[in-house]
Design an enzyme around this catalytic site. Structure first.
Site, PDB file in Angstrom:
ATOM      1  N   ILE A  58     -93.489  62.680  -6.758  1.00  0.00           N
ATOM      2  CA  ILE A  58     -92.457  62.586  -5.729  1.00  0.00           C
ATOM      3  C   ILE A  58     -92.148  61.149  -5.322  1.00  0.00           C
ATOM      4  O   ILE A  58     -91.217  60.917  -4.553  1.00  0.00           O
ATOM      5  CB  ILE A  58     -92.825  63.418  -4.476  1.00  0.00           C
ATOM      6  N   HIS A  59     -92.905  60.186  -5.819  1.00  0.00           N
ATOM      7  CA  HIS A  59     -92.576  58.778  -5.607  1.00  0.00           C
ATOM      8  C   HIS A  59     -92.074  58.126  -6.898  1.00  0.00           C
ATOM      9  O   HIS A  59     -91.935  56.913  -6.963  1.00  0.00           O
ATOM     10  CB  HIS A  59     -93.800  58.007  -5.106  1.00  0.00           C
ATOM     11  N   GLY A  60     -91.861  58.932  -7.918  1.00  0.00           N
ATOM     12  CA  GLY A  60     -91.459  58.393  -9.213  1.00  0.00           C
ATOM     13  C   GLY A  60     -92.616  58.112 -10.137  1.00  0.00           C
ATOM     14  O   GLY A  60     -92.455  57.422 -11.141  1.00  0.00           O
ATOM     15  N   GLU A  61     -93.821  58.650  -9.817  1.00  0.00           N
ATOM     16  CA  GLU A  61     -94.958  58.475 -10.714  1.00  0.00           C
ATOM     17  C   GLU A  61     -94.655  59.142 -12.058  1.00  0.00           C
ATOM     18  O   GLU A  61     -94.003  60.189 -12.107  1.00  0.00           O
ATOM     19  CB  GLU A  61     -96.225  59.098 -10.107  1.00  0.00           C
TER      20      GLU A  61
END
Length: 331
Positions: free
Chosen positions: A218-221
């Protein structure tokens, strides 16, 4: 960057001001304004429940403050942990004499700061416990499940733990229910486009016009596989296969599914996916309970979706169905 804002440095403060002004029946700001607590004062003798994390995920985290849900929440900058002082302020705001449960996702900064906050409020004679959500099956294998990220499973944990606290369970009882809810959840996501963090002013990652990434955080991981965008049923099948492989659905199980927009994906597309989720669960012999379809845990304007499956026993199902209300969800 194309966003509706004033000063990127004021983005979080202004959104919190607006949220509280729009919904004063649910929310009030505490301390420096980065803590959102329930309107009114805590009910004496009720266990408090607090969460915390970076902004950019509404309704998680602050949106779920309300009757039957959280008592208070500390919020940091976009995708950044709140401070230990802010977390301690949230704990104090939630404390009504029966102790406070810290319920949050498995991210290093949040864990470190909530541990410090717990030490700080011990000096105020406030007892706290912790339950950490780690439901994202794409972020670590089953043998290392403790390393997994906490994602939309938090929605179920907030709701179920909140109901247990409203029912009058003590701190140890509420903690045990929250842990059972956390253990019952498995999630996975797929991203179609990045989001832009206001202070950074650039996309969190790059992805081709016709591509998707399974397992994106959800953070772009990074996820587990990037490839061409596929039809909705094929996307749903791949995501469900990952969830079923991690924890098979047993015939007769009662399961609540969440089909969640990561921000930009519209309800129409969520319902196209839900029909496939329902069919697969029923084919596996599960009974569907209280399905959730909508924006429950977002990542700014990221296009994409996450699935969460929450396996229910009698207690979890009863607490899931209990009344609760905030500006973003009513049960």
């Amino acid at each position: 960057m194309k966003k509706i804002l004033n000063d990127p440095a004021r983005y979080v403060d202004e959104l919190l001001q607006g949220m509280v002004q729009a919904h004063p029946q649910f929310y009030r700001q505490v301390g420096d304004g980065r803590v959102i607590a329930r309107a009114g004062t805590p009910r004496p003798g009720k266990v408090g429940i607090v969460s915390g994390g970076g902004s950019g995920h509404l309704p998680i985290f602050t949106g779920y403050v309300g009757p039957g849900l959280l008592d208070a929440c500390a919020v940091g900058d976009v995708f950044s942990s709140p401070s230990a002082d802010q977390m301690a302020e949230a704990i104090r705001a939630a404390h009504a004499g029966a102790g406070v449960l810290r319920l949050y996702g498995n991210y290093g900064g949040d864990i470190m700061n909530f541990d410090m906050a717990g030490d700080m409020v011990e000096m105020d004679d406030i007892r706290t416990t912790s339950v950490i959500l780690a439901d994202d099956v794409a972020s670590a294998p089953t043998a290392e499940a403790e390393k997994r990220r906490g994602v939309a499973g938090m929605v179920y944990a907030f709701k179920i733990a909140g109901a247990a606290a409203e029912a009058g369970l003590d701190l140890d009882g509420v903690t045990a229910v929250a842990q059972a809810a956390a253990d019952a959840c498995r999630s996975v996501g797929v991203a179609l486009s990045p989001c832009v963090v206001p202070l950074a002013g650039r996309p969190t990652f790059q992805i081709g016009e016709g591509e998707m990434e399974i397992g994106m955080g959800i953070h772009g991981e990074p996820g587990v596989r990037r490839g061409q965008l596929r039809p909705a049923d094929e996307i749903a099948d791949e995501m469900l296969d990952m969830l079923f492989a991690d924890r098979p659905v047993e015939r007769g199980e009662r399961v609540s599914p969440l089909v969640n927009s990561l921000g930009a994906t519209p309800p129409e597309e969520l319902y196209i996916l839900y029909r496939r989720v329902k069919a697969r669960l029923e084919d596996a012999g599960a009974t569907i309970v209280m399905p959730l379809v909508g924006r429950y845990a977002t990542s700014m304007e990221m296009a994409g979706v996450s699935f969460t499956l929450c396996r229910l026993d009698g207690d979890l199902e009863r607490y899931l169905a209990a009344p609760a209300e905030c500006a973003f969800w009513r049960v």
